[in-house]
Design a protein around this motif. Structure first.
Motif, PDB file in Angstrom:
ATOM      1  N   GLN A   1     -15.178  -0.560 -17.497  1.00  0.00           N
ATOM      2  CA  GLN A   1     -16.375   0.203 -17.147  1.00  0.00           C
ATOM      3  C   GLN A   1     -17.091  -0.339 -15.912  1.00  0.00           C
ATOM      4  O   GLN A   1     -17.958   0.333 -15.355  1.00  0.00           O
ATOM      5  CB  GLN A   1     -17.357   0.197 -18.334  1.00  0.00           C
ATOM      6  N   ARG A   2     -16.742  -1.522 -15.469  1.00  0.00           N
ATOM      7  CA  ARG A   2     -17.496  -2.145 -14.384  1.00  0.00           C
ATOM      8  C   ARG A   2     -17.135  -1.557 -13.021  1.00  0.00           C
ATOM      9  O   ARG A   2     -16.156  -0.798 -12.880  1.00  0.00           O
ATOM     10  CB  ARG A   2     -17.252  -3.656 -14.372  1.00  0.00           C
ATOM     11  N   LEU A   3     -17.916  -1.928 -11.998  1.00  0.00           N
ATOM     12  CA  LEU A   3     -17.623  -1.564 -10.619  1.00  0.00           C
ATOM     13  C   LEU A   3     -16.264  -2.137 -10.234  1.00  0.00           C
ATOM     14  O   LEU A   3     -15.983  -3.310 -10.483  1.00  0.00           O
ATOM     15  CB  LEU A   3     -18.718  -2.097  -9.706  1.00  0.00           C
ATOM     16  N   LEU A   4     -15.408  -1.307  -9.614  1.00  0.00           N
ATOM     17  CA  LEU A   4     -14.076  -1.752  -9.225  1.00  0.00           C
ATOM     18  C   LEU A   4     -14.043  -2.106  -7.747  1.00  0.00           C
ATOM     19  O   LEU A   4     -14.630  -1.407  -6.915  1.00  0.00           O
ATOM     20  CB  LEU A   4     -13.046  -0.662  -9.503  1.00  0.00           C
ATOM     21  N   ARG A   5     -13.349  -3.193  -7.447  1.00  0.00           N
ATOM     22  CA  ARG A   5     -13.179  -3.616  -6.057  1.00  0.00           C
ATOM     23  C   ARG A   5     -11.813  -3.119  -5.561  1.00  0.00           C
ATOM     24  O   ARG A   5     -10.774  -3.556  -6.035  1.00  0.00           O
ATOM     25  CB  ARG A   5     -13.290  -5.134  -5.941  1.00  0.00           C
ATOM     26  N   ILE A   6     -11.871  -2.187  -4.600  1.00  0.00           N
ATOM     27  CA  ILE A   6     -10.661  -1.586  -4.049  1.00  0.00           C
ATOM     28  C   ILE A   6     -10.438  -2.132  -2.639  1.00  0.00           C
ATOM     29  O   ILE A   6     -11.339  -2.087  -1.799  1.00  0.00           O
ATOM     30  CB  ILE A   6     -10.762  -0.049  -3.982  1.00  0.00           C
ATOM     31  N   GLY A   7      -9.261  -2.638  -2.385  1.00  0.00           N
ATOM     32  CA  GLY A   7      -8.922  -3.121  -1.050  1.00  0.00           C
ATOM     33  C   GLY A   7      -7.923  -2.192  -0.382  1.00  0.00           C
ATOM     34  O   GLY A   7      -6.936  -1.777  -1.005  1.00  0.00           O
ATOM     35  N   TYR A   8      -8.182  -1.834   0.873  1.00  0.00           N
ATOM     36  CA  TYR A   8      -7.246  -1.035   1.664  1.00  0.00           C
ATOM     37  C   TYR A   8      -6.719  -1.921   2.787  1.00  0.00           C
ATOM     38  O   TYR A   8      -7.503  -2.467   3.568  1.00  0.00           O
ATOM     39  CB  TYR A   8      -7.923   0.205   2.230  1.00  0.00           C
ATOM     40  N   LEU A   9      -5.400  -2.063   2.852  1.00  0.00           N
ATOM     41  CA  LEU A   9      -4.747  -2.970   3.796  1.00  0.00           C
ATOM     42  C   LEU A   9      -3.966  -2.161   4.820  1.00  0.00           C
ATOM     43  O   LEU A   9      -3.085  -1.378   4.456  1.00  0.00           O
ATOM     44  CB  LEU A   9      -3.805  -3.907   3.030  1.00  0.00           C
ATOM     45  N   SER A  10      -4.288  -2.351   6.117  1.00  0.00           N
ATOM     46  CA  SER A  10      -3.591  -1.573   7.144  1.00  0.00           C
ATOM     47  C   SER A  10      -3.730  -2.209   8.515  1.00  0.00           C
ATOM     48  O   SER A  10      -4.734  -2.855   8.822  1.00  0.00           O
ATOM     49  CB  SER A  10      -4.140  -0.143   7.196  1.00  0.00           C
ATOM     50  N   SER A  11      -2.723  -1.962   9.359  1.00  0.00           N
ATOM     51  CA  SER A  11      -2.802  -2.334  10.773  1.00  0.00           C
ATOM     52  C   SER A  11      -3.172  -1.129  11.625  1.00  0.00           C
ATOM     53  O   SER A  11      -3.164  -1.214  12.856  1.00  0.00           O
ATOM     54  CB  SER A  11      -1.437  -2.883  11.246  1.00  0.00           C
TER      55      SER A  11
END
Length: 695
Positions: free
Chosen positions: A321-331
């Motif tokens: 239920q908590r806030l999710l940390r989403i990482g986007y990885l790109s060059s």
């Protein structure tokens, strides 16, 4: 911590206790070591102005001036070249016997003048210390940039021998000279404006020199085990670079594959050669889904043996239920195709429920970069981070779901992914195939690109279905108007078009295009790509079309336009676009549709050959999707031969596009966020005990 008897970090050459470690100056002067470390941290975080301010407080030293010059080059604002020149002059006054300040000054001039040397720089090169080991190298660069390739190679040879490169034979020396010539040709020399991936097409002679030298060396069957470690890396890179050029050429994939295989013969651990050998597979007709999966799995199994096991233990709170940390990885967080698809997602994310981290491993910055930065709570410039540093940063940020937008394309960070940097890792947008990685848990697709149920067995990842489309498209901010009627009305003939990468063209495809043109009387083909500015590339395409019966007067070959707006204007000249096969267009297809031009596509059995079918299905234009070669030809001929039908199809196409799922940013992002919660919940309940979500 610097010891009192250690050299002072300021570069003065004195012991720390005699310089900035002196207790009499400690209280009145900031510790240069601390200032230097803070400046480097700020620079890595992209805070160049703040870093320059701290560097200005450092005592005069070579370390200060070198860092100051690097920061000014990185910032690259108007007037920064002049400030860097001043820093070089101050450095020269501080160490009048050193040639390094003059070399850096030359680098600044080269960078500012886009590979063009002025008489002033030529004069300065002539004044360099003839005995310095770098002098012949700079003289070679000067000669090559001024068009004297023969003279440059003579000086490159002197530089190779003077700098002690291990070359046990004439063929090895020739290869070293070929490598040096290549590096200058592509802009890979100190102070250059940056590597130009298309430069070897502009300088065919440099490509030929390296290719011939490499082939002669390989033909001699060298004992690879006798090479030094530096040679293994350098020669492997040289062979890989040849392949990187050929992969971007028309019908160059077979040559590229051979170069990548040669690179792996020299350096079996060459990660990018392994990745690009897989990427070439996307262009081929013969490779099926299961064979593609097997090839990817075998490659990454060898990389797994090379890297060791991935990270398995995580401190992330197992709370659904908590806030999710989403990482986007790109060059590719700049004006690249990927930016058109990820920017609207980042701007639509529900920031109260998701904390967005964008890890940018590229080094190009523009207005798209600004939009992505502004749409992310955390924008991390990671281009200068090593794989270890980037992995550590992502883990420290406690990213829950890491979404990779590169796959195996240029600039990827496969090493970071293979070590597993987050509990859940997702493959999306950047790579049109399964990765075969044991650490990539999910892949985002739709039911058209990856039909169920057969596609489940063709991917190493679990499939996340985002129907009706697997991505959404954001066009350029400013678009030209759609042509009010088909250009054929005014021209009196049909113009077919292709705006895709030339690497997606192949003889079988050109044969189909030729059959279409020969059946549509007086029709022409317009092919636009920036590589067509190069004479050798234009000739390759033109001759290939002529061999299929398309005379040169029916060919319209266009190169780069000055701006994206003018590029989009070119679509106003086209009646009907012909999609590429087996590697479909993606951004190009969306650009075509938003400009009101219909596209005919041939849908194959793999994701890479079904993307345009997905886009057309979202617009309810199923009649433009063919399922075999003859069908593709018939559809193109039928639409092109009926102007009223052509007008009907293109009428309102932009509005249809804007109202479709392809541009429903909020709806798509909401669905994506729901999927994120689902896969996170799966990890919390099942995947956590397995070290990931796969299983």
């Amino acid at each position: 911590m610097t010891g009192r008897n250690s050299p002072c970090p300021c570069g003065s050459g004195k012991k720390y206790k005699r310089c900035h470690g002196d207790s009499r100056t400690k209280s009145s002067s900031p510790d240069p070591r601390v200032l230097l470390e803070r400046a480097v941290r700020l620079a890595r975080a992209g805070q160049i102005d703040q870093a320059l301010s701290l560097v200005g407080q450092l005592p005069n030293s070579p370390v200060k001036y070198e860092l100051q010059i690097d920061l000014l080059k990185s910032r690259n604002k108007q007037g920064d070249s002049r400030l860097a020149e001043i820093a070089c002059a101050q450095w020269q006054q501080l160490t009048p016997e050193s040639v390094e300040p003059l070399f850096r000054l030359m680098q600044i001039y080269w960078r500012g003048r886009q590979h063009h040397l002025t008489p002033e720089i030529d004069r300065k090169i002539g004044e360099l210390n003839p005995d310095h080991r770098l002098t012949p190298y700079y003289q070679a660069v000067s000669s090559q940039l001024n068009g004297d390739l023969e003279g440059a190679m003579e000086r490159h040879r002197v530089a190779v021998l003077r700098n002690g490169k291990r070359a046990s034979s004439r063929l090895e020396t020739d290869l070293e000279v070929g490598i040096a010539t290549y590096e200058v040709a592509v802009g890979h020399f100190a102070g250059s404006p940056g590597i130009d991936e298309f430069a070897l097409s502009k300088t065919q002679s440099a490509y030929d020199i390296l290719r011939d030298a490499a082939q002669s060396w390989l033909d001699s069957e060298p004992e690879i085990k006798t090479l030094g470690a530096d040679q293994v890396i350098r020669y492997g890179d040289a062979l890989y670079n040849l392949g990187s050029v050929d992969i971007n050429r028309y019908n160059g994939q077979d040559d590229a594959l051979q170069h990548f295989q040669n690179a792996l013969h020299v350096n079996p651990d060459h990660l990018m050669a392994k990745a690009n050998r897989l990427f070439v597979n996307n262009y081929g007709h013969a490779t099926g889904n299961l064979a593609t999966l097997q090839l990817h799995r075998e490659t990454f199994a060898s990389i797994r043996r090379q890297l060791g096991p991935p990270m398995l233990a995580w401190d992330n709170e197992k709370n659904q239920q908590r806030l999710l940390r989403i990482g986007y990885l790109s060059s590719d967080f700049y004006g690249h195709a990927v930016a058109h698809f990820i920017t609207p997602i980042l701007e639509s994310h529900h920031k109260q429920a998701f904390e967005i981290h964008a890890y940018y491993t590229g080094n190009r910055f523009d207005t798209w970069t600004d939009r992505i930065k502004n749409a992310s709570q955390h924008f991390i410039i990671a281009s200068d981070m090593t794989d270890d540093e980037l992995h550590r940063k992502i883990v420290q940020d406690q990213i829950d779901i890491l979404v990779d937008l590169n796959g195996l394309t240029k600039g990827n960070r496969v090493n970071v992914l293979m070590r597993r940097a987050a509990p859940v890792q997702v493959n999306w947008i950047g790579y049109p195939s399964t990765t075969g990685m044991d650490v990539m848990d999910y892949r985002i697709v739709d039911s058209t690109t990856d039909p169920q149920p057969e596609s489940v067995n063709h991917n190493s990842e679990k499939l996340i279905y985002m129907d009706p489309v697997f991505s959404v498209y954001l066009p350029n901010a400013k678009l030209p108007a759609v042509a009010p009627e088909a250009p054929a009305v005014a021209n009196g003939y049909i113009t077919f078009g292709s705006f895709n990468s030339l690497s997606k063209l192949n003889p079988a495809l050109l044969k189909m295009w030729a059959q279409i043109l020969l059946r549509v009387e007086n029709s022409k083909i317009l092919i636009k790509n920036k590589m067509l500015d190069q004479a050798s590339v234009r000739m390759d395409i033109s001759k290939a079309l002529e061999r299929e019966g398309i005379a040169i007067e029916r060919q319209i070959l266009l190169g780069k336009t000055p701006s994206p707006y003018e590029h989009m204007q070119t679509f106003q000249r086209v009646d009907l676009c012909l999609d590429t096969y087996p590697y479909n267009g993606t951004t190009t297809t969306c650009d075509t549709l938003i400009m009101g031009v219909p596209v005919v596509t041939l849908a194959g059995s793999r994701h890479v050959s079904r993307v345009t079918a997905s886009h057309l299905s979202a617009l309810d234009l199923h009649e433009l999707v063919a399922h075999n070669d003859a069908h593709y030809i018939d559809i193109a001929v039928r639409v092109a031969s009926d102007l009223s039908l052509l007008h009907e199809v293109r009428q309102g196409l932009r509005e249809r596009m804007q109202q479709s799922a392809l541009m429903d940013y909020q709806g798509f992002t909401h669905q994506l966020e729901t999927k994120y919660h689902e896969i996170w919940g799966h990890w919390c309940t099942v995947g956590a005990s397995q070290g990931g979500a796969s299983g």
